[in-house]
Design a protein around this motif. Structure first.
Motif, PDB file in Angstrom:
ATOM      1  N   VAL A 264      36.750  39.618  38.790  1.00  0.00           N
ATOM      2  CA  VAL A 264      36.981  40.526  37.634  1.00  0.00           C
ATOM      3  C   VAL A 264      35.617  41.071  37.033  1.00  0.00           C
ATOM      4  CG1 VAL A 264      37.691  40.337  35.130  1.00  0.00           C
ATOM      5  CG2 VAL A 264      39.063  39.465  36.730  1.00  0.00           C
ATOM      6  N   LEU A 265      34.652  40.328  37.308  1.00  0.00           N
ATOM      7  CA  LEU A 265      33.379  40.743  36.840  1.00  0.00           C
ATOM      8  C   LEU A 265      32.657  41.954  37.445  1.00  0.00           C
ATOM      9  CD1 LEU A 265      31.566  37.366  35.705  1.00  0.00           C
ATOM     10  CD2 LEU A 265      32.763  38.994  34.125  1.00  0.00           C
ATOM     11  N   SER A 268      35.035  47.178  35.500  1.00  0.00           N
ATOM     12  CA  SER A 268      35.268  47.319  33.939  1.00  0.00           C
ATOM     13  C   SER A 268      36.929  46.721  33.891  1.00  0.00           C
ATOM     14  CB  SER A 268      35.290  48.486  33.565  1.00  0.00           C
ATOM     15  OG  SER A 268      36.158  49.522  34.173  1.00  0.00           O
ATOM     16  N   ALA A 269      37.205  46.365  32.760  1.00  0.00           N
ATOM     17  CA  ALA A 269      38.555  46.017  32.687  1.00  0.00           C
ATOM     18  C   ALA A 269      39.876  47.053  33.167  1.00  0.00           C
ATOM     19  CB  ALA A 269      39.034  45.387  31.253  1.00  0.00           C
ATOM     20  N   LEU A 294      38.167  35.091  36.967  1.00  0.00           N
ATOM     21  CA  LEU A 294      37.189  35.407  36.191  1.00  0.00           C
ATOM     22  C   LEU A 294      36.072  34.019  36.152  1.00  0.00           C
ATOM     23  CD1 LEU A 294      36.194  36.765  33.685  1.00  0.00           C
ATOM     24  CD2 LEU A 294      37.588  35.567  32.134  1.00  0.00           C
ATOM     25  N   THR A 327      32.744  38.987  26.002  1.00  0.00           N
ATOM     26  CA  THR A 327      33.022  39.639  26.920  1.00  0.00           C
ATOM     27  C   THR A 327      34.150  39.084  27.708  1.00  0.00           C
ATOM     28  OG1 THR A 327      31.111  40.931  27.027  1.00  0.00           O
ATOM     29  CG2 THR A 327      32.436  40.886  29.149  1.00  0.00           C
ATOM     30  N   LEU A 328      33.907  37.763  27.988  1.00  0.00           N
ATOM     31  CA  LEU A 328      34.598  36.963  28.757  1.00  0.00           C
ATOM     32  C   LEU A 328      36.189  36.886  27.931  1.00  0.00           C
ATOM     33  CD1 LEU A 328      32.289  34.238  29.601  1.00  0.00           C
ATOM     34  CD2 LEU A 328      33.412  35.789  31.283  1.00  0.00           C
ATOM     35  N   GLU A 330      37.217  39.081  25.891  1.00  0.00           N
ATOM     36  CA  GLU A 330      37.982  40.355  25.862  1.00  0.00           C
ATOM     37  C   GLU A 330      38.727  40.686  27.275  1.00  0.00           C
ATOM     38  OE1 GLU A 330      34.658  42.903  25.155  1.00  0.00           O
ATOM     39  OE2 GLU A 330      34.785  42.442  22.822  1.00  0.00           O
ATOM     40  N   LEU A 331      38.027  40.330  28.533  1.00  0.00           N
ATOM     41  CA  LEU A 331      38.545  40.160  29.582  1.00  0.00           C
ATOM     42  C   LEU A 331      39.954  39.503  29.824  1.00  0.00           C
ATOM     43  CD1 LEU A 331      35.392  40.231  31.820  1.00  0.00           C
ATOM     44  CD2 LEU A 331      37.030  42.095  31.475  1.00  0.00           C
ATOM     45  N   ALA A 334      42.502  41.565  28.218  1.00  0.00           N
ATOM     46  CA  ALA A 334      43.113  42.651  28.906  1.00  0.00           C
ATOM     47  C   ALA A 334      43.784  42.364  29.972  1.00  0.00           C
ATOM     48  CB  ALA A 334      41.936  43.471  29.205  1.00  0.00           C
ATOM     49  N   TYR A 335      43.513  41.431  30.791  1.00  0.00           N
ATOM     50  CA  TYR A 335      44.374  40.779  32.127  1.00  0.00           C
ATOM     51  C   TYR A 335      45.575  40.335  31.613  1.00  0.00           C
ATOM     52  CZ  TYR A 335      40.884  42.577  35.509  1.00  0.00           C
ATOM     53  OH  TYR A 335      40.208  43.254  35.918  1.00  0.00           O
TER      54      TYR A 335
END
Length: 540
Positions: A264-265, A268-269, A294, A327-328, A330-331, A334-335
């Motif tokens: 994932v990193l 971008s999402a 992730l 950030t983690l 938020e990801l 999103a996923y």
């Protein structure tokens, strides 16, 4: 198509409705019947080649890396003796001096200026010292030297490499470790720092999986260990990587089903989600795009995992995040909102806490039934966290091999005796009804599900110390965790993981009965052959 019946000394099905059988009928790539001789089609062909063997579902390795197929092109410097895919035994490196001598010998065979890349070194086994540029410079100083540590979360490079990467004067990103003068000491922790070196080399080791040859070697190593479904749990998902996976799995002779999880990193999402959804259009019976991986923290033995108080037992500073915690989170949101499944690296219990919070928020905002998000490693997850994981519908895939390879280190240095009693708390997770799998994390440790099961059952360290006897599981439970349990975490339990009518005819054929041998012998049982979709693959 001809139906073939395979009698066996014993068949362990992992099917709760029929745990054992003596015969299995295969029609094409599927299982037609399981049971006694009277349950088999009368006009079937009888194949006696496994009549004196033990048949199980093909093992499912739910957390390993195709990098296992690439690393054997480089110099192995691990502490434990290890056998390569060609059958060569690589002796363990038990001193810095021995490591330096191996580097000198390897450099003598390389062209002038050619980088020397090695892997598997583990400085945690050498108390009182870290591996720095000084030790590498003393061995080889005329070319770049890169040593990827056993955890894959840390590397050490020499002065030539630091200069080539432009970081000899100190950090440009987090994770570049410094000496007392503020200069880079050669140790690079976690992905951001290591990728500075990969960029300078113009050779990212983690992208070596974009090679059909590497993917074929990986599959061959897996099949030799009885594995028929395997992950690549941090795939770069570049165009080249996707193309290579499609190409190599297209062959009916490819001996495993491959389940890549996109890193994932690396995106971008929006880019990552779009890329992963597009790749899923290429899925077929030997290739399953879909999961996303992730990476939160690092490794406990590498001192880069994030631990809750009291942090590291020996007083070492707490570890690193691979991205900012916000950030983690938020990801994850999103996923999850996109309907995708996350496999989340959480070695330390502080990382577990952050991800439990993120998933709880995601489920509150976007409820989803049967999401199967899976926490990976979660080595010291505590009991309150497991109860929360159960409430949230999470799966756990625990790194059982860690007990053997680093249990002594954790007991003495990183975690201490108390927390080591809950290292890989498998029995507790099962008591809570959490879907559980166990894994090897190859190439971090060797690929071999029966040894992983041995670790879960016996809980012995390399020195013979038992850690956490109350977290031991039975052999039958361990076998379930390397078959149907792991298949569940991948969302493939409707197709693989047990021997049931309609599922793929994926088998592991063993020389001995894991339920009849001494549990201490479990990891030494030989794999005779595998079958993938009705096609037999002999193990040499």
């Amino acid at each position: 198509m001809t139906v073939t019946v395979y009698p066996a000394r014993r068949i362990l099905t992992m099917d709760p409705s029929q745990p054992e059988a003596t015969h299995i009928a295969v029609d094409g790539d599927r299982i037609l019947a399981v049971g006694g001789r009277d349950a088999m089609p009368a006009d079937a062909v009888i194949d006696q080649r496994f009549a004196d063997r033990i048949i199980l579902p093909g093992f499912v390795e739910g957390h390993s890396h195709a990098l296992e197929g690439a690393m054997w092109d480089y110099l192995y410097l691990g502490y434990f003796t290890r056998r390569g895919p060609d059958g060569k035994d690589w002796p363990g490196i038990t001193s810095v001096a021995a490591m330096q001598e191996c580097l000198r010998e390897q450099a003598a065979h390389l062209a002038p200026g050619e980088p020397l890349v090695a892997w598997g070194f583990d400085p945690v086994y050498f108390p009182g010292q870290r591996l720095t540029r000084s030790e590498l410079d003393a061995a080889v100083s005329d070319r770049p030297v890169v040593i990827l540590h056993a955890s894959l979360h840390v590397m050490t490079v020499n002065s030539v490499m630091l200069e080539q990467a432009g970081i000899q004067a100190g950090p440009k990103v987090e994770g570049v470790m410094c000496d007392a003068q503020g200069l880079a000491n050669g140790e690079l922790q976690e992905m951001a720092a290591m990728f500075v070196v990969f960029d300078a080399l113009d050779d990212n080791l983690f992208e070596a999986v974009a090679s059909p040859q590497v993917l074929q070697r990986y599959a061959n190593i897996a099949a030799a260990a009885g594995v028929t479904t395997i992950t690549d749990l941090y795939n770069p998902m570049t165009d080249a990587a996707i193309e290579a996976m499609i190409e190599v799995t297209r062959s009916r002779d490819y001996p495993v089903r491959l389940v890549p999880a996109m890193g994932v990193l690396g995106w971008s999402a929006d880019e990552g989600i779009s890329r992963l959804q597009a790749a899923m259009a290429h899925n077929h019976e030997r290739l399953y795009f879909g999961p996303a991986k992730l990476m939160t923290d690092g490794s406990i033995q590498g001192y880069t995992a994030r631990l809750k108080w009291p942090h590291y037992h020996d007083g070492h500073a707490n570890g690193l995040w691979n991205a900012a915690p916000e950030t983690l989170m938020e990801l994850v949101h999103a996923y999850h909102q996109a309907g995708l499944q996350l496999h989340i690296h959480t070695n330390g219990d502080e990382a577990v806490a952050l991800m439990l919070e993120a998933i709880e928020q995601a489920l509150t905002l976007w409820p989803r039934a049967d999401h199967r998000h899976t926490l990976q490693h979660c080595q010291v997850i505590d009991h309150a966290q497991m109860k929360k994981a159960q409430r949230l519908g999470l799966c756990l895939n625990m790194f059982a091999n860690h007990i053997y390879y680093w249990g002594d280190i954790h007991y003495q240095r990183t975690l201490g005796p108390s927390r080591c009693q809950r290292l890989e708390p498998l029995a507790s997770a099962r008591r809570l009804g959490i879907p559980v799998a166990i894994h090897c994390d190859a190439p971090v440790t060797p690929l071999g599900p029966l040894f992983t099961a041995w670790c879960a059952v016996n809980r012995q360290t390399a020195s013979g110390r038992q850690l956490g006897q109350h977290e031991a599981v039975s052999v039958a439970e361990a076998l379930e965790m390397i078959t149907l349990g792991a298949a569940f975490t991948l969302g493939l339990d409707d197709r693989v993981g047990s021997l049931e009518v309609g599922k793929f005819a994926d088998l592991a054929i063993l020389d001995e009965d894991p339920l009849a041998v001494d549990p201490m012998h479990l990891g030494q049982i030989k794999v005779h052959a595998t079958m993938l979709g009705g096609r037999v693959h002999e193990v040499s």
